[in-house]
Design a protein around this motif. Structure first.
Motif, PDB file in Angstrom:
ATOM      1  N   GLU A  75       0.532  -1.140  -0.089  1.00  0.00           N
ATOM      2  CA  GLU A  75       0.014   0.098  -0.052  1.00  0.00           C
ATOM      3  C   GLU A  75       0.896   1.171  -0.117  1.00  0.00           C
ATOM      4  N   LYS A  76       1.887   1.234   0.424  1.00  0.00           N
ATOM      5  CA  LYS A  76       2.873   2.568   0.661  1.00  0.00           C
ATOM      6  C   LYS A  76       3.623   2.697  -0.370  1.00  0.00           C
ATOM      7  N   PHE A  77       4.389   1.599  -0.953  1.00  0.00           N
ATOM      8  CA  PHE A  77       5.286   1.741  -1.932  1.00  0.00           C
ATOM      9  C   PHE A  77       4.806   1.291  -3.324  1.00  0.00           C
ATOM     10  N   TRP A  90      17.306   1.353   0.308  1.00  0.00           N
ATOM     11  CA  TRP A  90      16.958   0.268   1.494  1.00  0.00           C
ATOM     12  C   TRP A  90      17.437   0.911   2.670  1.00  0.00           C
ATOM     13  N   ASP A  91      16.456   1.612   3.376  1.00  0.00           N
ATOM     14  CA  ASP A  91      17.142   2.279   4.542  1.00  0.00           C
ATOM     15  C   ASP A  91      16.066   2.196   5.750  1.00  0.00           C
ATOM     16  N   PRO A  92      16.118   1.255   6.657  1.00  0.00           N
ATOM     17  CA  PRO A  92      15.333   1.056   7.621  1.00  0.00           C
ATOM     18  C   PRO A  92      15.107   2.100   8.555  1.00  0.00           C
ATOM     19  N   VAL A  93      16.063   2.963   8.722  1.00  0.00           N
ATOM     20  CA  VAL A  93      16.057   4.151   9.606  1.00  0.00           C
ATOM     21  C   VAL A  93      14.750   5.119   9.016  1.00  0.00           C
ATOM     22  N   ARG A  94      14.759   5.414   7.911  1.00  0.00           N
ATOM     23  CA  ARG A  94      13.849   6.264   7.067  1.00  0.00           C
ATOM     24  C   ARG A  94      12.772   5.617   6.857  1.00  0.00           C
ATOM     25  N   ASP A  95      12.566   4.311   6.825  1.00  0.00           N
ATOM     26  CA  ASP A  95      11.316   3.407   6.276  1.00  0.00           C
ATOM     27  C   ASP A  95      11.196   3.698   4.790  1.00  0.00           C
ATOM     28  N   ALA A  96      12.459   3.906   4.130  1.00  0.00           N
ATOM     29  CA  ALA A  96      12.563   3.806   2.588  1.00  0.00           C
ATOM     30  C   ALA A  96      13.050   2.465   2.096  1.00  0.00           C
ATOM     31  N   PHE A  97      12.062   1.663   1.262  1.00  0.00           N
ATOM     32  CA  PHE A  97      12.530   0.444   1.040  1.00  0.00           C
ATOM     33  C   PHE A  97      12.383   0.226  -0.650  1.00  0.00           C
ATOM     34  N   GLY A  98      13.180  -0.162  -1.301  1.00  0.00           N
ATOM     35  CA  GLY A  98      13.125  -0.733  -2.533  1.00  0.00           C
ATOM     36  C   GLY A  98      13.920  -1.571  -2.987  1.00  0.00           C
ATOM     37  N   ALA A  99      13.500  -2.686  -3.969  1.00  0.00           N
ATOM     38  CA  ALA A  99      14.354  -4.008  -3.937  1.00  0.00           C
ATOM     39  C   ALA A  99      14.776  -4.079  -5.267  1.00  0.00           C
ATOM     40  N   LEU A 100      15.126  -3.118  -6.132  1.00  0.00           N
ATOM     41  CA  LEU A 100      15.701  -3.142  -7.347  1.00  0.00           C
ATOM     42  C   LEU A 100      17.193  -3.915  -7.401  1.00  0.00           C
ATOM     43  N   PRO A 101      18.105  -3.312  -6.427  1.00  0.00           N
ATOM     44  CA  PRO A 101      19.362  -3.859  -6.538  1.00  0.00           C
ATOM     45  C   PRO A 101      19.319  -5.293  -5.889  1.00  0.00           C
ATOM     46  N   GLY A 150       8.267  -3.758  12.376  1.00  0.00           N
ATOM     47  CA  GLY A 150       7.340  -2.637  11.629  1.00  0.00           C
ATOM     48  C   GLY A 150       7.269  -2.740  10.120  1.00  0.00           C
ATOM     49  N   LEU A 151       7.444  -1.568   9.373  1.00  0.00           N
ATOM     50  CA  LEU A 151       7.386  -1.678   8.129  1.00  0.00           C
ATOM     51  C   LEU A 151       8.320  -2.432   7.373  1.00  0.00           C
ATOM     52  N   GLN A 152       9.614  -2.679   8.004  1.00  0.00           N
ATOM     53  CA  GLN A 152      10.512  -3.220   7.371  1.00  0.00           C
ATOM     54  C   GLN A 152      10.165  -4.792   7.163  1.00  0.00           C
ATOM     55  N   VAL A 153       9.375  -5.410   8.139  1.00  0.00           N
ATOM     56  CA  VAL A 153       9.133  -6.783   7.922  1.00  0.00           C
ATOM     57  C   VAL A 153       8.229  -7.004   6.675  1.00  0.00           C
ATOM     58  N   SER A 154       7.212  -5.985   6.659  1.00  0.00           N
ATOM     59  CA  SER A 154       6.252  -5.831   5.562  1.00  0.00           C
ATOM     60  C   SER A 154       7.071  -5.469   4.072  1.00  0.00           C
ATOM     61  N   ALA A 155       8.049  -4.933   4.128  1.00  0.00           N
ATOM     62  CA  ALA A 155       8.887  -4.710   2.818  1.00  0.00           C
ATOM     63  C   ALA A 155       9.734  -5.868   2.675  1.00  0.00           C
ATOM     64  N   LEU A 156      10.253  -6.768   3.707  1.00  0.00           N
ATOM     65  CA  LEU A 156      10.850  -7.946   3.430  1.00  0.00           C
ATOM     66  C   LEU A 156       9.740  -8.978   2.816  1.00  0.00           C
TER      67      LEU A 156
END
Length: 320
Positions: free
Chosen positions: A59-61, A71-82, A286-292
């Motif tokens: 929903e967020k990304f 991919w920055d867990p501190v800022r809750d910014a996640f992307g999986a391209l790399p 938190g959101l990092q689990v969802s991103a994973l």
């Protein structure tokens, strides 16, 4: 009288055997259908659970998750391209080495180059490679492959730096995409070699004899007759190997360097989706689990797509 009794006994045994076979058929078909549907149900259940866990990140990304390099867990910014890039490139490197070697092993062990007993022993040893735990491959790669390919990487950089995939030297540790891909190639080699060998062995002997009878040499028979005839099985073996290479975790995590960035040079560290999950899931929240979970869902979709393409390709080849 005695002969009549023996005949009646044989008839009763025959009827009993036929009745038992009919009952077995009635039980076997529903049982196998239940097992097949159970597997589909388990697969859908796993997908549902992973999807529910990934929902906040979806929903967020949205689809931007697939194209972002952050991919920055501190800022809750996640992307999986790399990670997706590393997963695909490491698998391609593995297949680049594993396909010619695996097909060569399959041909060598399916033709009469060696005595049958030696062939069986060598085939057993090749199959044994698949039984070695991936963590053992990882340790072996750290102490053997990484130091060796660090020197190879330096040589490639000195002589072929004009090629983009060798345009940067390896790090001081030697970890990177190339050693990870080489170890992956060894890990998927048994899949390609064994299934391709089985496909070649299962070909009718008449095919080989007819080709030789028409005057073809051994190598003409192998290249022009046997390999095309077994091509569907060989393609299936390669696709299965690709599926394993995409999802391999421990060995790749230990060798690839786990750098969350995209670099054209295969001598530099990189990362894969499976390695990302292995490294971060235990400490995520938190959101990092969802991103994973979102990343794992993408890996699952990628593997499923490979298998669907393999099935389509094999069916098209079989029609030729």
């Amino acid at each position: 009288m005695s002969s009549h009794s023996q005949s009646s006994g044989r008839n009763r045994s025959l009827n009993l055997g036929q009745t038992l076979e009919r009952w077995m058929n009635k039980i076997f078909v529903p049982l196998t259908l239940f097992c097949a549907l159970s597997i589909v149900g388990i697969l859908l259940w796993i997908t549902f659970l992973v999807g529910m866990q990934a929902l906040p990140a979806i929903e967020k990304f949205g689809l931007g998750f697939l194209f972002s390099t952050s991919w920055d867990p501190v800022r809750d910014a996640f992307g999986a391209l790399p990670q997706l890039y590393g997963t695909l490139i490491s698998a391609v490197i593995a297949l680049f080495f594993a396909i010619p070697v695996g097909l060569g092993v399959a041909l060598f062990l399916s033709e009469d180059f060696l005595p049958p007993k030696v062939q069986v022993a060598l085939a057993f040893l090749v199959e044994l490679l698949a039984a070695i735990p991936s963590v053992v491959y990882g340790l072996w790669g750290l102490f053997v492959v990484v130091p060796l390919f660090k020197q190879v990487g330096l040589w490639l950089y000195e002589h072929f730096r004009w090629i983009p995939i060798f345009n940067e030297p390896p790090n001081a540790t030697g970890l990177g995409m190339l050693p990870a891909g080489v170890v992956l190639a060894i890990m998927v080699l048994p899949t390609i070699a064994v299934i391709s060998r089985d496909s070649l062995i299962s070909l009718p002997p008449d095919l080989r004899q007819a080709s030789m009878g028409l005057g073809a040499t051994r190598w003409e028979t192998i290249i022009k007759i046997l390999v095309p005839a077994a091509f569907s099985g060989i393609v299936g073996a390669v696709m299965l190997a690709l599926g394993r290479a995409l999802g391999e975790t421990m060995a790749v995590t230990m060798l690839i360097g786990n750098a969350n960035n995209i670099n054209a040079s295969i001598l530099k560290p990189a990362n894969t989706v499976a390695s990302l999950l292995a490294n971060q899931f235990a400490e995520a929240s938190g959101l990092q689990v969802s991103a994973l979970m979102y990343a794992s869902l993408m890996l699952f979709a990628l593997t499923l797509l490979v298998n669907i393409l393999a099935e389509i390709l094999v069916r098209r080849v079989q029609r030729i």
